[in-house]
Design a protein around this motif. Sequence first.
Motif, PDB file in Angstrom:
ATOM      1  N   LEU A   1      38.931  45.325  44.221  1.00 14.84           N
ATOM      2  CA  LEU A   1      40.451  45.557  43.288  1.00 14.84           C
ATOM      3  C   LEU A   1      39.903  45.080  41.830  1.00 14.84           C
ATOM      4  CD1 LEU A   1      42.817  46.883  44.536  1.00 14.84           C
ATOM      5  CD2 LEU A   1      44.049  44.744  43.902  1.00 14.84           C
ATOM      6  N   HIS A   2      40.076  46.237  40.903  1.00  9.79           N
ATOM      7  CA  HIS A   2      40.126  45.780  39.691  1.00  9.79           C
ATOM      8  C   HIS A   2      41.171  46.568  38.970  1.00  9.79           C
ATOM      9  CE1 HIS A   2      35.435  45.741  39.815  1.00  9.79           C
ATOM     10  NE2 HIS A   2      35.622  46.094  41.034  1.00  9.79           N
ATOM     11  N   GLU A   3      41.229  45.778  37.762  1.00 13.80           N
ATOM     12  CA  GLU A   3      42.216  46.164  36.656  1.00 13.80           C
ATOM     13  C   GLU A   3      42.134  47.654  36.331  1.00 13.80           C
ATOM     14  OE1 GLU A   3      44.797  44.446  36.491  1.00 13.80           O
ATOM     15  OE2 GLU A   3      44.129  42.102  36.840  1.00 13.80           O
ATOM     16  N   MET A   4      43.059  48.292  35.601  1.00 11.73           N
ATOM     17  CA  MET A   4      42.751  49.467  35.168  1.00 11.73           C
ATOM     18  C   MET A   4      41.747  49.788  34.388  1.00 11.73           C
ATOM     19  SD  MET A   4      44.799  51.389  36.978  1.00 11.73           S
ATOM     20  CE  MET A   4      46.009  51.183  38.187  1.00 11.73           C
ATOM     21  N   ASP A   5      41.369  48.593  33.304  1.00  9.85           N
ATOM     22  CA  ASP A   5      40.428  48.604  32.341  1.00  9.85           C
ATOM     23  C   ASP A   5      39.166  48.405  33.061  1.00  9.85           C
ATOM     24  OD1 ASP A   5      40.680  46.043  32.704  1.00  9.85           O
ATOM     25  OD2 ASP A   5      41.311  45.490  30.645  1.00  9.85           O
ATOM     26  N   GLY A   6      39.056  48.255  34.329  1.00  9.81           N
ATOM     27  CA  GLY A   6      37.851  48.002  34.874  1.00  9.81           C
ATOM     28  C   GLY A   6      37.675  46.444  35.268  1.00  9.81           C
ATOM     29  N   ARG A   7      38.072  45.708  34.684  1.00  9.11           N
ATOM     30  CA  ARG A   7      38.018  44.039  34.827  1.00  9.11           C
ATOM     31  C   ARG A   7      38.296  43.856  36.311  1.00  9.11           C
ATOM     32  NH1 ARG A   7      41.452  41.008  32.795  1.00  9.11           N
ATOM     33  NH2 ARG A   7      42.959  42.755  32.352  1.00  9.11           N
ATOM     34  N   PRO A   8      37.607  42.849  36.777  1.00  9.59           N
ATOM     35  CA  PRO A   8      37.852  42.404  38.154  1.00  9.59           C
ATOM     36  C   PRO A   8      39.172  41.652  38.406  1.00  9.59           C
ATOM     37  CG  PRO A   8      35.632  41.453  37.758  1.00  9.59           C
ATOM     38  CD  PRO A   8      36.190  42.214  36.399  1.00  9.59           C
ATOM     39  N   VAL A   9      39.835  42.006  39.426  1.00  8.66           N
ATOM     40  CA  VAL A   9      40.990  41.364  39.782  1.00  8.66           C
ATOM     41  C   VAL A   9      40.665  39.684  40.299  1.00  8.66           C
ATOM     42  CG1 VAL A   9      43.294  41.146  40.988  1.00  8.66           C
ATOM     43  CG2 VAL A   9      42.523  43.423  39.973  1.00  8.66           C
ATOM     44  N   GLU A  10      41.195  38.874  39.561  1.00  5.06           N
ATOM     45  CA  GLU A  10      40.789  37.630  39.865  1.00  5.06           C
ATOM     46  C   GLU A  10      41.192  37.059  41.101  1.00  5.06           C
ATOM     47  OE1 GLU A  10      41.434  35.198  36.291  1.00  5.06           O
ATOM     48  OE2 GLU A  10      39.756  36.306  35.128  1.00  5.06           O
ATOM     49  N   ALA A  11      42.372  37.752  41.708  1.00  2.94           N
ATOM     50  CA  ALA A  11      42.714  37.155  42.945  1.00  2.94           C
ATOM     51  C   ALA A  11      42.136  37.868  44.200  1.00  2.94           C
ATOM     52  CB  ALA A  11      44.336  37.631  43.247  1.00  2.94           C
ATOM     53  N   ASP A  12      41.106  38.685  43.923  1.00  2.00           N
ATOM     54  CA  ASP A  12      40.366  39.398  44.764  1.00  2.00           C
ATOM     55  C   ASP A  12      39.372  38.395  45.202  1.00  2.00           C
ATOM     56  OD1 ASP A  12      38.397  40.814  46.430  1.00  2.00           O
ATOM     57  OD2 ASP A  12      38.871  42.660  45.417  1.00  2.00           O
ATOM     58  N   PRO A  13      39.236  37.755  46.670  1.00  2.00           N
ATOM     59  CA  PRO A  13      38.141  36.930  46.827  1.00  2.00           C
ATOM     60  C   PRO A  13      36.908  37.124  46.870  1.00  2.00           C
ATOM     61  CG  PRO A  13      39.911  37.355  48.687  1.00  2.00           C
ATOM     62  CD  PRO A  13      40.170  38.367  47.628  1.00  2.00           C
ATOM     63  N   ARG A  14      36.470  38.584  46.870  1.00  2.00           N
ATOM     64  CA  ARG A  14      35.217  38.914  46.259  1.00  2.00           C
ATOM     65  C   ARG A  14      34.818  38.894  45.106  1.00  2.00           C
ATOM     66  NH1 ARG A  14      31.487  42.870  45.518  1.00  2.00           N
ATOM     67  NH2 ARG A  14      29.847  43.437  47.302  1.00  2.00           N
ATOM     68  N   HIS A  15      35.761  38.963  44.189  1.00  2.46           N
ATOM     69  CA  HIS A  15      35.197  38.542  42.982  1.00  2.46           C
ATOM     70  C   HIS A  15      35.159  37.199  42.690  1.00  2.46           C
ATOM     71  CE1 HIS A  15      35.598  42.881  41.841  1.00  2.46           C
ATOM     72  NE2 HIS A  15      37.015  42.854  42.004  1.00  2.46           N
ATOM     73  N   VAL A  16      35.862  36.346  43.496  1.00  4.03           N
ATOM     74  CA  VAL A  16      35.759  34.749  43.326  1.00  4.03           C
ATOM     75  C   VAL A  16      34.211  34.490  43.585  1.00  4.03           C
ATOM     76  CG1 VAL A  16      36.533  32.582  44.269  1.00  4.03           C
ATOM     77  CG2 VAL A  16      38.275  34.399  43.571  1.00  4.03           C
ATOM     78  N   LEU A  17      33.832  34.931  44.845  1.00  5.92           N
ATOM     79  CA  LEU A  17      32.358  34.772  44.999  1.00  5.92           C
ATOM     80  C   LEU A  17      31.689  35.346  44.249  1.00  5.92           C
ATOM     81  CD1 LEU A  17      30.278  33.661  47.008  1.00  5.92           C
ATOM     82  CD2 LEU A  17      30.516  35.561  48.470  1.00  5.92           C
ATOM     83  N   GLN A  18      31.635  36.331  43.720  1.00  8.64           N
ATOM     84  CA  GLN A  18      30.786  36.950  42.650  1.00  8.64           C
ATOM     85  C   GLN A  18      30.611  36.107  41.377  1.00  8.64           C
ATOM     86  OE1 GLN A  18      28.959  39.789  43.295  1.00  8.64           O
ATOM     87  NE2 GLN A  18      27.733  38.901  41.504  1.00  8.64           N
ATOM     88  N   ARG A  19      31.717  35.575  40.936  1.00  7.88           N
ATOM     89  CA  ARG A  19      31.639  34.445  39.890  1.00  7.88           C
ATOM     90  C   ARG A  19      30.817  33.445  40.075  1.00  7.88           C
ATOM     91  NH1 ARG A  19      35.478  30.379  38.828  1.00  7.88           N
ATOM     92  NH2 ARG A  19      35.474  29.671  36.454  1.00  7.88           N
ATOM     93  N   ARG A  20      30.745  32.906  41.239  1.00  7.25           N
ATOM     94  CA  ARG A  20      29.920  31.665  41.576  1.00  7.25           C
ATOM     95  C   ARG A  20      28.578  32.089  41.719  1.00  7.25           C
ATOM     96  NH1 ARG A  20      32.520  28.542  39.447  1.00  7.25           N
ATOM     97  NH2 ARG A  20      30.614  27.363  39.719  1.00  7.25           N
ATOM     98  N   ILE A  21      28.245  33.418  42.363  1.00  7.19           N
ATOM     99  CA  ILE A  21      26.718  33.814  42.309  1.00  7.19           C
ATOM    100  C   ILE A  21      26.423  34.149  40.932  1.00  7.19           C
ATOM    101  CG2 ILE A  21      25.668  35.855  43.009  1.00  7.19           C
ATOM    102  CD1 ILE A  21      27.230  36.013  45.637  1.00  7.19           C
ATOM    103  N   ASP A  22      27.183  34.571  40.074  1.00  2.00           N
ATOM    104  CA  ASP A  22      26.849  34.926  38.552  1.00  2.00           C
ATOM    105  C   ASP A  22      26.374  33.618  37.871  1.00  2.00           C
ATOM    106  OD1 ASP A  22      26.949  37.713  39.195  1.00  2.00           O
ATOM    107  OD2 ASP A  22      29.149  37.622  38.039  1.00  2.00           O
TER     108      ASP A  22
END
Length: 467
Positions: A120-141
């Motif tokens: 899930l992404h915001e309408m401007d393309g930013r990751p929705v920070e409550a999406d668990p997948r984005h949480v993990l991606q942040r740690r990987i980055d």
Amino acid sequence: MRTIEAPARPAAPQTRASIGELHDFLKAHPEIEAFDLILIDPNGIPRGKTVRRHEIEGIYETGRNLPGSILGLDVTGEDVDETGLVWSDGDADRCAWPIPGTLAPALWTDPPRGQFRVALHEMDGRPVEADPRHVLQRRIDALAEKGYRAVAAFELEFYLVDMAEGDSVPQPARLPLTGARPDGTHVYGIEELDRLEPFSRDLYRAAAAQGLPVETLISEYAPGQFELTLHHRDAMQAAEDLVALKHLLRGVARRHGMQACFMAKPFADRAGSGMHMHASLCDMDGRNLFADRDGLLAPPLLSAIGGLLDALPESMLVMAPHNNSWRRFSAQSYAPTTPNWGINNRGVAVRVPAGAPGGRHLEQRMAGVDANPFLVAAVTLAAMARGIAAERDPGLPADGDGSAAGDAPPLPRNWTEAIEAAQGSSFLKDALGETMHRVLLAIKRSEAARFAAYVSPLDYRLYLGTV
């Protein structure tokens, strides 16, 4: 007449799946007319919708809007307004975009369906920070910025159950080949695996069709309990594999008259089910930083273990997210009760398995099978990185009975204490991100309040005619 700006067209993130991937799939599978669009919520539960074949190309080109409140649901599917994702923002839509590599056939469905997972992404393309997948991606980055790449694999323990006539609770399922209900603990039993046919045959076929690296099947430590292992991959793919395998197991089991049960402790007098995470860090050239050095455990491995031990008491809400999760922990049960570590010892929280020196890694054994693998991986990697940065000494490994109390700070004793520990944890807020930290706590507080208010059959049995 005042001027009001119209809603913007969703901006496509760079990480979306390509339209070429979709076209290749449609050409290879002309028989598939419907597709399951799947979003994983903070509880690890798949949510979404079924779309028709003619809709699918539009989703890959422009995304599909979904209400952000999907990420603010409790385990029953009820809105939790305190997450900030429901009425405080008007239950606003976000845009779901297909994740590369997740489009696959579901062989257990009839007629056959396809499925793909979305982020899930915001309408401007930013990751929705409550999406668990984005949480993990942040740690990987964050690891990549330090020159690290995380490699991981999950083990999945589960029960196969059914409802016997007249029973109000599930029982170990009658096995497909014989129709007999398992009885007794036949850990590592070969006969039990043989009696699981043709379920296991369909399981492996479905996994192969989805590209899931499913490996060993084991009869575990209770009647009807089994374990599947997955081959190690990059940490994000490992978490994706785990959620895909759970969904697949449910579908295949259902077609064989069984239910795949992922409760951490479905039976009071039988073994609980864990979701052990095996992990190591490599440099960007693929060299394992945890590999033994001159016959000794590598300093980065020891420091990563130390970081994990420090973080466990305040991270237990991620590892054991439900009230039932806490019934799994008891001494000498293969579910750890102390934040300790050991070498080739299954009684500890963090284990260094025996194996080839070049493939050395750690095994985080706290998480139950009911936990969200994206959040488990995010917290585990964040704790490992913190330990390495601080060159944290984990102390001596536990010897013998790993359930014996040591010098480490104690773990929370129950769900309520875990919620409170998570609330005050600056580590967990950083590991999950402020938004997910808030969302997870709001969901868990809501679920705990509902659970506490429930009058159970045991209440009536104990108190109805006695007090």
